[in-house]
Motif scaffolding. Structure first.
Motif, PDB file in Angstrom:
ATOM      1  N   GLU A  94      79.887  65.737  53.000  1.00  0.00           N
ATOM      2  CA  GLU A  94      78.727  66.608  53.185  1.00  0.00           C
ATOM      3  C   GLU A  94      79.030  67.702  54.205  1.00  0.00           C
ATOM      4  O   GLU A  94      78.690  68.872  54.000  1.00  0.00           O
ATOM      5  N   SER A 152      73.161  56.111  51.485  1.00  0.00           N
ATOM      6  CA  SER A 152      73.594  56.456  52.824  1.00  0.00           C
ATOM      7  C   SER A 152      74.473  55.341  53.383  1.00  0.00           C
ATOM      8  O   SER A 152      74.389  54.187  52.926  1.00  0.00           O
ATOM      9  N   ASN A 170      77.824  70.146  47.009  1.00  0.00           N
ATOM     10  CA  ASN A 170      78.474  68.846  47.124  1.00  0.00           C
ATOM     11  C   ASN A 170      78.283  68.100  45.815  1.00  0.00           C
ATOM     12  O   ASN A 170      77.188  67.629  45.500  1.00  0.00           O
ATOM     13  N   GLU A 201      84.812  59.015  47.518  1.00  0.00           N
ATOM     14  CA  GLU A 201      83.866  59.524  48.527  1.00  0.00           C
ATOM     15  C   GLU A 201      84.471  60.713  49.275  1.00  0.00           C
ATOM     16  O   GLU A 201      83.753  61.593  49.737  1.00  0.00           O
ATOM     17  N   ASN A 243      79.139  62.269  44.761  1.00  0.00           N
ATOM     18  CA  ASN A 243      78.093  61.278  45.062  1.00  0.00           C
ATOM     19  C   ASN A 243      76.875  61.894  45.768  1.00  0.00           C
ATOM     20  O   ASN A 243      76.381  61.324  46.767  1.00  0.00           O
ATOM     21  N   PRO A 244      76.362  63.031  45.310  1.00  0.00           N
ATOM     22  CA  PRO A 244      75.244  63.668  46.031  1.00  0.00           C
ATOM     23  C   PRO A 244      73.987  62.807  46.062  1.00  0.00           C
ATOM     24  O   PRO A 244      73.173  62.919  46.975  1.00  0.00           O
ATOM     25  N   GLU A 245      73.837  61.924  45.079  1.00  0.00           N
ATOM     26  CA  GLU A 245      72.675  61.032  45.025  1.00  0.00           C
ATOM     27  C   GLU A 245      73.032  59.628  45.500  1.00  0.00           C
ATOM     28  O   GLU A 245      72.278  58.676  45.288  1.00  0.00           O
ATOM     29  N   GLY A 246      74.175  59.507  46.129  1.00  0.00           N
ATOM     30  CA  GLY A 246      74.635  58.195  46.560  1.00  0.00           C
ATOM     31  C   GLY A 246      73.840  57.640  47.727  1.00  0.00           C
ATOM     32  O   GLY A 246      73.057  58.349  48.366  1.00  0.00           O
ATOM     33  N   LYS A 262      77.314  58.176  49.721  1.00  0.00           N
ATOM     34  CA  LYS A 262      77.361  59.606  50.059  1.00  0.00           C
ATOM     35  C   LYS A 262      78.032  59.702  51.412  1.00  0.00           C
ATOM     36  O   LYS A 262      77.472  59.279  52.425  1.00  0.00           O
TER      37      LYS A 262
END
Length: 451
Positions: free
Chosen positions: A428, A446, A438, A93, A441-444, A423
Motif C-alpha cells: 500500500e 488487514s 494497488n 503480498e 490484494n486490495p480487498e484483502g 493486504k
C-alpha cells in the motif's frame, strides 16, 4: 564491498548465515550483502504449507519464522528472488518487493534496487510456456495446479525488465538462461549432471525469458540457482553474439530436473569455506575448440584476448543448494561499490513500474502490451515525474524500514487458517508513493495483531 552469493536456500537461513560467519572468521573479511537466488521458502506457520509447492514429506518449518518474529535477526542485509518452491501467498503480498522480515528484502516478481552503489535487478519464478502469456490469475485458495502455475514467469514481468536502458551490475534469476551452457565448460557440467545432455541438445535447458533478458540487459554479473550444480560462463556481447532463442529453432518445453525436489537436508553444515571460483574459467566452448587448432600462433591468441578486453561481457555463475560439501556460496569483491550500505529504490525501475501498471492483469486473459517505442516515451515522462516528486525529497529513494507482519507466526495462533489474502501495508505504501492503483490484494484482510 564484498557480496555473498547463495544458490537455493530452501529455508536454511541459519546454516547459510553460520557459513558466512565462518568465512569471515577464517578469511578475516567482512561480508556486506547476501544475495539468494531463489527457493527462499518464507514459511511463517504451518498454514503456509498450503501455498508451497513441495511434497508433504519435505514440509518442514525451518528457521525463517524465527526471523519473521524477531527472535533472530539476519546478520547481513539480505536480498532474494523467488524460485519454484515458495510460499506464494506471502510473496504475492509483496509483488512489487518488500521486507519479509527485518533486514531481508524480497526483490519482487521483477525489480531493480540499489545497494552500496550497485544496481541489482532480478526476476522470480521459472519459465513455463503454458503460462507465460497469461496474467497473474492465481489466488487463494490455491489448488494443486495454481500453487505451481503461480510461480511461473509471466511475459508482463519480462516485458518490464526488457525496458531497462541503464546498465545493471548484477542480475538474479532462479532459472538459467537458455543456451548459457554454450559459453562455459559444458563437458565438465555433463560429467556432474549427465541427464542434462538431451535438454541441452534440444534447447530445453533453462528459460528463454532469461535468455532474452541476458542479451538485452547485458549485466556485468548474472547469478542463478535451480539446477543444483555449480556452473560458470562468460558471455561476450559483440555484434556476432545473439541469444540462443534467436539463433536456433527450439522447443519451449521447460526442463524437468530429477534432482529438483531432493531437499532432505543434513543437520550439520560441514566445510562451509569460501569457494574460490575464477569466473574466467567459464570460457566460451567455441574458443576452447579454436585453441586446439595448431595453425594458430601465440600472437593470434594475444590479439584475440586484447580484442575481448574491449568487448562488454556478462560473467555468469550458478550455484548449488545449501548442503554439506556442495558449492552453494561464492564471495565476490566489488571495490568500486562505495555507496551507503542501504537498499534504495531505482529511479528508472520506478518509472517503468508506473508506466506499465495499467497492463498488470489479474485474470488469465493478459492485456496486450504496447510496442517498445511507445512505452519508452511514457517511461521517459514518468522518469521526470519520479525525479521531481521522489528523488528530490530527502531520503525519497531510500526504501523505508516498514516491515510489518501480516499472518501470525508459528506458535502464535495454532488455530489460524488462511482463507483470505492479506493486504500488505508495504505494498500500500509503495503504490501510494508512485500514485498508482494497488492491484495486490486490495480487498484483502488487514494484518493480524501479533500480541
Amino acid at each position: 564491498m564484498k557480496v555473498a552469493i547463495e544458490g537455493c536456500c530452501h529455508n536454511k537461513l541459519e546454516e547459510i548465515y553460520k557459513a558466512l560467519e565462518h568465512i569471515e572468521s577464517v578469511e578475516n573479511i567482512k561480508i556486506d550483502l547476501l544475495l539468494i537466488c531463489g527457493d527462499f521458502q518464507a514459511i511463517r506457520n504451518t498454514e503456509d504449507f498450503k501455498s508451497l509447492s513441495v511434497p508433504a514429506k519435505y514440509r518442514t518449518l525451518g528457521s525463517f519464522y524465527k526471523y519473521y518474529t524477531g527472535e533472530l535477526k539476519a546478520p547481513y542485509p539480505t536480498l532474494f528472488i523467488g524460485g519454484n518452491h515458495e510460499v506464494i501467498s506471502y510473496l504475492w503480498e509483496l509483488y512489487h518487493g518488500g521486507w519479509v522480515c527485518e533486514n531481508i528484502y524480497f526483490l519482487g516478481y521483477a525489480g531493480v534496487v540499489n545497494f552500496g552503489g550497485l544496481r541489482i535487478g532480478g526476476m522470480s519464478g521459472i519459465y513455463n510456456h503454458w503460462n507465460y502469456n497469461v496474467g497473474h490469475f492465481e489466488t487463494l485458495p490455491y489448488n494443486e495446479s495454481t500453487v505451481r502455475s503461480a510461480y511461473h514467469t509471466r511475459k508482463y514481468d519480462v516485458y518490464k525488465l526488457a525496458q531497462i536502458r541503464q546498465p545493471l551490475d548484477i542480475f538474479l534469476s532462479h532459472d538459467w538462461p537458455t543456451g548459457i551452457t554454450n559459453f562455459g565448460n559444458v563437458n565438465k557440467l555433463l560429467k556432474t549432471k549427465p541427464f542434462f545432455g538431451p535438454d541441452i541438445a534440444t534447447g530445453k535447458l533453462g528459460s528463454i525469458a532469461c535468455d532474452e533478458l541476458l542479451f538485452k540487459l547485458k549485466p556485468k554479473y548474472w547469478f542463478s540457482a535451480h539446477l543444483h550444480v555449480k556452473f560458470s560462463a562468460v558471455v561476450y556481447h559483440d555484434e556476432r553474439t545473439t541469444s540462443y532463442s534467436e539463433s536456433k529453432e527450439m522447443s519451449s518445453t521447460s526442463v524437468e530436473n530429477p534432482d529438483e525436489i531432493n531437499i532432505d537436508f543434513d543437520e550439520e553444515l560441514n566445510n562451509p569455506d569460501e569457494i574460490n571460483i575464477d569466473l574466467k574459467d567459464g570460457v566460451n566452448q567455441e574458443e576452447k575448440n579454436k585453441e586446439s587448432n595448431n595453425e594458430k600462433t601465440l600472437q593470434d591468441y594475444i590479439i584475440e584476448d586484447d580484442k575481448k578486453e574491449q568487448i562488454p561481457c556478462t560473467k555468469f555463475l550458478a550455484l548449488d543448494k545449501c548442503l554439506p560439501d556442495r558449492d552453494f556460496l561464492q564471495i565476490i569483491d566489488f571495490p568500486e561499490a562505495n555507496g551507503k550500505f542501504e537498499f534504495s529504490y531505482d529511479e528508472e525501475w520506478l518509472a517503468i513500474t508506473k508506466a506499465t501498471q495499467e497492463y498488470l492483469t489479474l485474470s488469465s486473459n493478459a492485456k496486450p502490451l504496447p510496442p517498445d517505442n511507445e512505452i519508452q516515451k511514457k517511461i521517459e515522462e514518468e522518469l521526470r515525474w519520479v525525479q521531481e516528486n521522489i528523488s528530490q525529497i530527502e531520503a525519497g529513494l531510500v526504501i523505508p524500514n516498514n516491515f510489518q507482519p501480516t499472518a501470525p507466526a508459528y506458535g502464535q495462533q495454532q488455530t489460524f487458517i488462511l482463507q483470505q489474502p492479506f493486504k500488505n501495508p508495504q505494498t500500500e505504501d509503495f503504490t501510494k508513493l508512485l500514485k498508482i492503483q494497488n492491484k495486490i490484494n486490495p480487498e484483502g484482510q488487514s494484518p493480524i495483531r501479533q500480541d
